[in-house]
Design a protein around this motif. Structure first.
Motif, PDB file in Angstrom:
ATOM      1  N   GLY A  12       0.836  -1.203   0.000  1.00 13.95           N
ATOM      2  CA  GLY A  12       0.000   0.000   0.000  1.00 13.95           C
ATOM      3  C   GLY A  12       0.866   1.245   0.000  1.00 13.95           C
ATOM      4  N   THR A  46      -8.075   2.961  -3.022  1.00 12.85           N
ATOM      5  CA  THR A  46      -8.934   2.581  -1.902  1.00 12.85           C
ATOM      6  C   THR A  46      -9.032   3.704  -0.877  1.00 12.85           C
ATOM      7  OG1 THR A  46      -7.127   1.616  -0.594  1.00 12.85           O
ATOM      8  CG2 THR A  46      -8.186   0.172  -2.197  1.00 12.85           C
ATOM      9  N   ALA A  47     -10.226   3.860  -0.332  1.00 10.72           N
ATOM     10  CA  ALA A  47     -10.423   4.861   0.720  1.00 10.72           C
ATOM     11  C   ALA A  47      -9.690   4.399   1.975  1.00 10.72           C
ATOM     12  CB  ALA A  47     -11.910   5.013   0.995  1.00 10.72           C
ATOM     13  N   PRO A  48      -9.075   5.346   2.717  1.00 13.86           N
ATOM     14  CA  PRO A  48      -8.308   4.947   3.903  1.00 13.86           C
ATOM     15  C   PRO A  48      -9.185   4.318   4.984  1.00 13.86           C
ATOM     16  CG  PRO A  48      -8.495   7.343   3.758  1.00 13.86           C
ATOM     17  CD  PRO A  48      -9.050   6.786   2.487  1.00 13.86           C
ATOM     18  N   VAL A  49      -8.660   3.243   5.559  1.00 14.73           N
ATOM     19  CA  VAL A  49      -9.336   2.557   6.657  1.00 14.73           C
ATOM     20  C   VAL A  49      -8.543   2.872   7.920  1.00 14.73           C
ATOM     21  CG1 VAL A  49      -9.820   0.259   7.597  1.00 14.73           C
ATOM     22  CG2 VAL A  49     -10.169   0.712   5.160  1.00 14.73           C
ATOM     23  N   PHE A  57      -5.343   5.430  -0.765  1.00 14.87           N
ATOM     24  CA  PHE A  57      -4.226   4.512  -1.006  1.00 14.87           C
ATOM     25  C   PHE A  57      -4.306   3.907  -2.401  1.00 14.87           C
ATOM     26  CE2 PHE A  57      -4.103   4.573   3.574  1.00 14.87           C
ATOM     27  CZ  PHE A  57      -2.826   4.153   3.936  1.00 14.87           C
ATOM     28  N   ASN A  59      -3.409   0.098  -3.567  1.00 12.69           N
ATOM     29  CA  ASN A  59      -3.091  -1.209  -2.983  1.00 12.69           C
ATOM     30  C   ASN A  59      -3.013  -2.289  -4.052  1.00 12.69           C
ATOM     31  OD1 ASN A  59      -5.017  -0.070  -0.372  1.00 12.69           O
ATOM     32  ND2 ASN A  59      -3.130  -1.139   0.128  1.00 12.69           N
ATOM     33  N   TRP A  92      -1.642   3.469  11.444  1.00  8.45           N
ATOM     34  CA  TRP A  92      -2.685   3.484  10.411  1.00  8.45           C
ATOM     35  C   TRP A  92      -2.728   4.811   9.657  1.00  8.45           C
ATOM     36  CZ3 TRP A  92      -6.499   0.984  14.354  1.00  8.45           C
ATOM     37  CH2 TRP A  92      -6.234  -0.378  14.439  1.00  8.45           C
ATOM     38  N   ARG A  95       1.625   6.818   4.596  1.00  8.65           N
ATOM     39  CA  ARG A  95       2.982   6.312   4.405  1.00  8.65           C
ATOM     40  C   ARG A  95       3.273   6.144   2.922  1.00  8.65           C
ATOM     41  NH1 ARG A  95       1.401   1.655   7.325  1.00  8.65           N
ATOM     42  NH2 ARG A  95       0.805   3.149   8.908  1.00  8.65           N
ATOM     43  N   ASP A  98       3.871   0.547   2.501  1.00  5.24           N
ATOM     44  CA  ASP A  98       3.547  -0.356   3.603  1.00  5.24           C
ATOM     45  C   ASP A  98       3.511  -1.762   3.029  1.00  5.24           C
ATOM     46  OD1 ASP A  98       2.694  -1.162   6.161  1.00  5.24           O
ATOM     47  OD2 ASP A  98       0.587  -1.038   5.585  1.00  5.24           O
ATOM     48  N   ARG A 124     -10.500  -6.599   5.532  1.00  2.00           N
ATOM     49  CA  ARG A 124     -10.014  -5.499   4.697  1.00  2.00           C
ATOM     50  C   ARG A 124     -10.241  -5.771   3.215  1.00  2.00           C
ATOM     51  NH1 ARG A 124      -4.183  -4.023   7.561  1.00  2.00           N
ATOM     52  NH2 ARG A 124      -5.098  -2.643   9.136  1.00  2.00           N
ATOM     53  N   PHE A 126      -9.344  -3.883   0.880  1.00  2.00           N
ATOM     54  CA  PHE A 126      -8.162  -3.486   0.109  1.00  2.00           C
ATOM     55  C   PHE A 126      -7.097  -4.588   0.083  1.00  2.00           C
ATOM     56  CE2 PHE A 126      -7.115  -1.616   4.357  1.00  2.00           C
ATOM     57  CZ  PHE A 126      -5.825  -2.104   4.552  1.00  2.00           C
TER      58      PHE A 126
HETATM   59  N1  PH2 Z   1      -7.266   1.790   2.131  1.00  3.50           N
HETATM   60  C1  PH2 Z   1      -6.256   1.501   2.957  1.00  3.50           C
HETATM   61  N2  PH2 Z   1      -6.335   1.850   4.245  1.00  3.50           N
HETATM   62  C2  PH2 Z   1      -5.313   1.547   5.078  1.00  3.50           C
HETATM   63  C3  PH2 Z   1      -4.162   0.888   4.598  1.00  3.50           C
HETATM   64  C4  PH2 Z   1      -4.100   0.546   3.235  1.00  3.50           C
HETATM   65  O1  PH2 Z   1      -3.098  -0.039   2.736  1.00  3.50           O
HETATM   66  N3  PH2 Z   1      -5.165   0.859   2.440  1.00  3.50           N
HETATM   67  N4  PH2 Z   1      -3.155   0.587   5.439  1.00  3.50           N
HETATM   68  C5  PH2 Z   1      -3.248   0.897   6.707  1.00  3.50           C
HETATM   69  C6  PH2 Z   1      -2.132   0.551   7.591  1.00  3.50           C
HETATM   70  O2  PH2 Z   1      -1.998  -0.741   7.742  1.00  3.50           O
HETATM   71  C7  PH2 Z   1      -4.382   1.584   7.288  1.00  3.50           C
HETATM   72  N5  PH2 Z   1      -5.412   1.888   6.362  1.00  3.50           N
END
Ligand code: PH2
Ligand code: ATP
Length: 179
Positions: A12, A46-49, A57, A59, A92, A95, A98, A124, A126
């Motif tokens: 990500g 993808t929308a951030p979670v 993000f 992914n 979270w 970055r 990841d 998840r 994503f």
């Molecule tokens: N959409 C999305 N959201 C996240 C992501 C990620 O890779 N994609 N990684 C995270 C940290 O682990 C926290 N939230």
């Protein structure tokens, strides 16, 4: 000949040249002795979670064939993150890159620094949706369902869409210790 295991890595990025960071990470994984990147999923935006006030993000999931142990793979993931100037200020939070070890063969691993399957992967989209392209019929160890069945259990596949850009797979390499 060393035993080869199939493993899946979740990638990500939500800062800077997101696609460029993802491509560099895949290239660096493949350049590592004992790791072959065999397939990659498409890329999803993808929308951030978790922390939701941060950029979207990109992914994807990469499939590896590897002779490395799970602990050695984690070390590789952390060093690739460091080499791509990852700065992590908030759990979270945003970055540049990841990398998570999602699956390592059929194994379940519970060490202080490493849990496999990745503990949050079944909730998840994503992770599951790109993983489903590569391993939809794999049962997630320690659970009662395949990746495809976990996708069907997601509340709704919202906040995730295909991105118009792909990661290219590096050339296959031949390593003396794996042939
Ligand atoms: N959409 C999305 N959201 C996240 C992501 C990620 O890779 N994609 N990684 C995270 C940290 O682990 C926290 N939230
Ligand atoms: N399967 C795994 N893959 C990657 N890191 C793991 C795994 N299991 C445990 N860890 C530990 O998690 C640490 C990384 O945590 P990090 O801060 O990147 O979590 P995060 O990406 O913010 O959140 P999340 O773990 O929910 O994706 C690593 O240093 C590693 O020791």
């Amino acid at each position: 000949m060393k035993r080869e295991v199939t493993a899946y890595i979740g990638l990500g990025s939500n800062l800077g040249d997101r696609l460029g960071y993802l491509q560099s990470a895949v290239d660096r994984l493949h350049e590592t002795a004992g790791i072959h990147v065999t397939r990659v999923s498409r890329v999803y935006e993808t929308a951030p979670v978790g922390v939701t006030e941060q950029p979207d993000f990109l992914n994807l999931v990469a499939e590896l064939r590897t002779t490395l142990s799970p602990e050695a793979i984690l070390d590789v993931l952390l060093s690739v993150e460091r080499s791509l100037h990852r700065v992590r200020l908030v759990r979270w939070g945003p970055r540049t890159i990841d990398l998570d070890l999602l699956l390592y063969g059929e194994e379940t691993i519970n060490l202080p620094s490493l849990t496999v399957p990745h503990p949050r992967m079944t909730e998840r989209a994503f992770v599951l949706v790109p993983l489903g392209e590569l391993a939809g019929n794999h049962r997630i160890p320690g659970t009662d369902a395949t990746v495809g069945e976990w996708i069907a259990r997601l509340p709704a596949e919202e906040g995730i869409r295909l991105y118009d850009g792909r990661i290219s797979l590096p050339e296959l390499k031949i390593e003396p210790d794996t042939v």
